[in-house]
Design a protein around this motif. Sequence first.
Motif, PDB file in Angstrom:
ATOM      1  N   SER A 207       2.821 -10.550  -2.143  1.00 47.60           N
ATOM      2  CA  SER A 207       2.333  -9.562  -1.168  1.00 47.60           C
ATOM      3  C   SER A 207       3.535  -8.782  -0.646  1.00 47.60           C
ATOM      4  CB  SER A 207       1.564 -10.263  -0.035  1.00 47.60           C
ATOM      5  OG  SER A 207       1.003  -9.310   0.818  1.00 47.60           O
ATOM      6  N   LYS A 208       3.610  -8.589   0.666  1.00 52.53           N
ATOM      7  CA  LYS A 208       4.706  -7.870   1.334  1.00 52.53           C
ATOM      8  C   LYS A 208       5.109  -6.588   0.603  1.00 52.53           C
ATOM      9  CE  LYS A 208       6.550 -11.502   4.264  1.00 52.53           C
ATOM     10  NZ  LYS A 208       5.672 -11.220   5.403  1.00 52.53           N
TER      11      LYS A 208
ATOM     12  N   GLU B  64       7.870 -22.585  -1.585  1.00 51.76           N
ATOM     13  CA  GLU B  64       8.671 -21.358  -1.657  1.00 51.76           C
ATOM     14  C   GLU B  64       9.971 -21.752  -2.335  1.00 51.76           C
ATOM     15  OE1 GLU B  64       8.452 -20.560   2.824  1.00 51.76           O
ATOM     16  OE2 GLU B  64       9.015 -18.616   1.997  1.00 51.76           O
TER      17      GLU B  64
ATOM     18  N   ASP C 114       4.591 -19.740  -3.559  1.00 50.03           N
ATOM     19  CA  ASP C 114       4.346 -18.678  -2.589  1.00 50.03           C
ATOM     20  C   ASP C 114       5.541 -17.734  -2.653  1.00 50.03           C
ATOM     21  OD1 ASP C 114       4.249 -17.033  -0.414  1.00 50.03           O
ATOM     22  OD2 ASP C 114       3.528 -18.571   0.977  1.00 50.03           O
TER      23      ASP C 114
ATOM     24  N   ILE D  21       5.496 -14.619  -1.605  1.00 49.65           N
ATOM     25  CA  ILE D  21       5.149 -13.478  -0.750  1.00 49.65           C
ATOM     26  C   ILE D  21       6.403 -12.859  -0.145  1.00 49.65           C
ATOM     27  CG2 ILE D  21       4.049 -12.901   1.468  1.00 49.65           C
ATOM     28  CD1 ILE D  21       1.692 -14.642   0.601  1.00 49.65           C
ATOM     29  N   GLN D  22       7.329 -13.679   0.310  1.00 53.36           N
ATOM     30  CA  GLN D  22       8.547 -13.136   0.933  1.00 53.36           C
ATOM     31  C   GLN D  22       9.690 -13.009  -0.074  1.00 53.36           C
ATOM     32  OE1 GLN D  22      11.398 -13.930   4.834  1.00 53.36           O
ATOM     33  NE2 GLN D  22       9.271 -14.495   4.962  1.00 53.36           N
TER      34      GLN D  22
ATOM     35  N   GLU E 258      10.852 -17.972   6.317  1.00 53.99           N
ATOM     36  CA  GLU E 258      10.766 -18.257   7.757  1.00 53.99           C
ATOM     37  C   GLU E 258      11.460 -19.574   8.094  1.00 53.99           C
ATOM     38  OE1 GLU E 258       9.528 -15.798   9.807  1.00 53.99           O
ATOM     39  OE2 GLU E 258       9.671 -14.901   7.820  1.00 53.99           O
TER      40      GLU E 258
HETATM   41  C1  LIG Z   1       6.259 -17.073   2.326  1.00 56.65           C
HETATM   42  C2  LIG Z   1       5.148 -16.437   3.110  1.00 56.65           C
HETATM   43  N1  LIG Z   1       3.887 -16.739   2.805  1.00 56.65           N
HETATM   44  C3  LIG Z   1       2.865 -16.182   3.497  1.00 56.65           C
HETATM   45  C4  LIG Z   1       3.086 -15.304   4.521  1.00 56.65           C
HETATM   46  C5  LIG Z   1       1.929 -14.727   5.247  1.00 56.65           C
HETATM   47  O1  LIG Z   1       1.619 -13.538   4.658  1.00 56.65           O
HETATM   48  P1  LIG Z   1       0.436 -12.654   5.252  1.00 56.65           P
HETATM   49  O2  LIG Z   1       0.951 -12.121   6.557  1.00 56.65           O
HETATM   50  O3  LIG Z   1       0.259 -11.596   4.229  1.00 56.65           O
HETATM   51  O4  LIG Z   1      -0.733 -13.525   5.434  1.00 56.65           O
HETATM   52  C6  LIG Z   1       4.388 -14.979   4.884  1.00 56.65           C
HETATM   53  C7  LIG Z   1       4.661 -14.062   5.997  1.00 56.65           C
HETATM   54  O5  LIG Z   1       5.784 -13.935   6.486  1.00 56.65           O
HETATM   55  C8  LIG Z   1       5.441 -15.548   4.158  1.00 56.65           C
HETATM   56  O6  LIG Z   1       6.726 -15.275   4.445  1.00 56.65           O
END
Ligand SMILES: Cc1ncc(COP(=O)(O)O)c(C=O)c1O
Length: 241
Positions: free
Chosen positions: A84-85, A23, A56, A58-59, A28
């Motif tokens: 995602s998210k 990341e 990654d 996603i966040q 988190e």
């Molecule tokens: C950086 C990151 N990757 C993956 C995930 C997990 O995503 P998912 O809940 O869509 O599996 C999260 C969830 O907080 C995240 O912050």
Amino acid sequence: MAGLVRSLDTAAADAPMAAVVVETVQGEGGVNPARPVWLRTLAPWTQAHGALLIVDDIQMGCGRTGPFFSFERAGIIPDLVCLSKSLSGYGMPMALTLLRPEYDVWKPGEHNGTFRGYDPAFVTAARTLELFWSDGALEARTAALGERVGGTLARTAHRYGLPAPRGLGLAWALPFDRPGAAREVCDAAYRSGLLLETAGPYDEVAKLLPPLTVTDEQLTHGLDTLDAAVASVAGARTLAV
Ligand SMILES: Cc1ncc(COP(=O)(O)O)c(C=O)c1O
């Protein structure tokens, strides 16, 4: 970087490495932005070891740190990107894996399953891209609001003798020295109508992830509420150890 590279080198000596997943700003993990030079060193290093670089996002993607992809500030292009998210722009379930064309080994229809894609999310995601990413306005606003959040948090931290806040764009952490203090502050904020999470390995930070569409007034109200929450906990006991 040197420590990471040494430990990865040791691992690579035992077995070929498939990939490095990173990341660019740990979410988190407590909102820890990687330095651009670190990311720029990591990218060719993974390539030299025949490993894929997976970001990654996603966040921290979809504009959270300012640009659409969080790695743009480092000028790197990963091999794979996870998104995602907020991607659907409307809270609908949606995830994407982007990959370089040379790694796309799937033939049409080969990667299938029962639940592969929620059509309404595709519609809202496409509209979100059109609305917010056809010009640089959202990115510029996120950067400007981020400066404001950083400045306000720095003043709060200074007032109560806390460690310096850290963050990028609209992802910020207010760290606390005393165990449990971040939880108490988030609970106090929640009682005043402000939703904040704790984050970090010891839940030692209060994490701010305001909506990218937050108005100036809402942001001011949120930051004032947080300051009052910190004051209420600081009034009860010392925040720093
Ligand atoms: C950086 C990151 N990757 C993956 C995930 C997990 O995503 P998912 O809940 O869509 O599996 C999260 C969830 O907080 C995240 O912050």
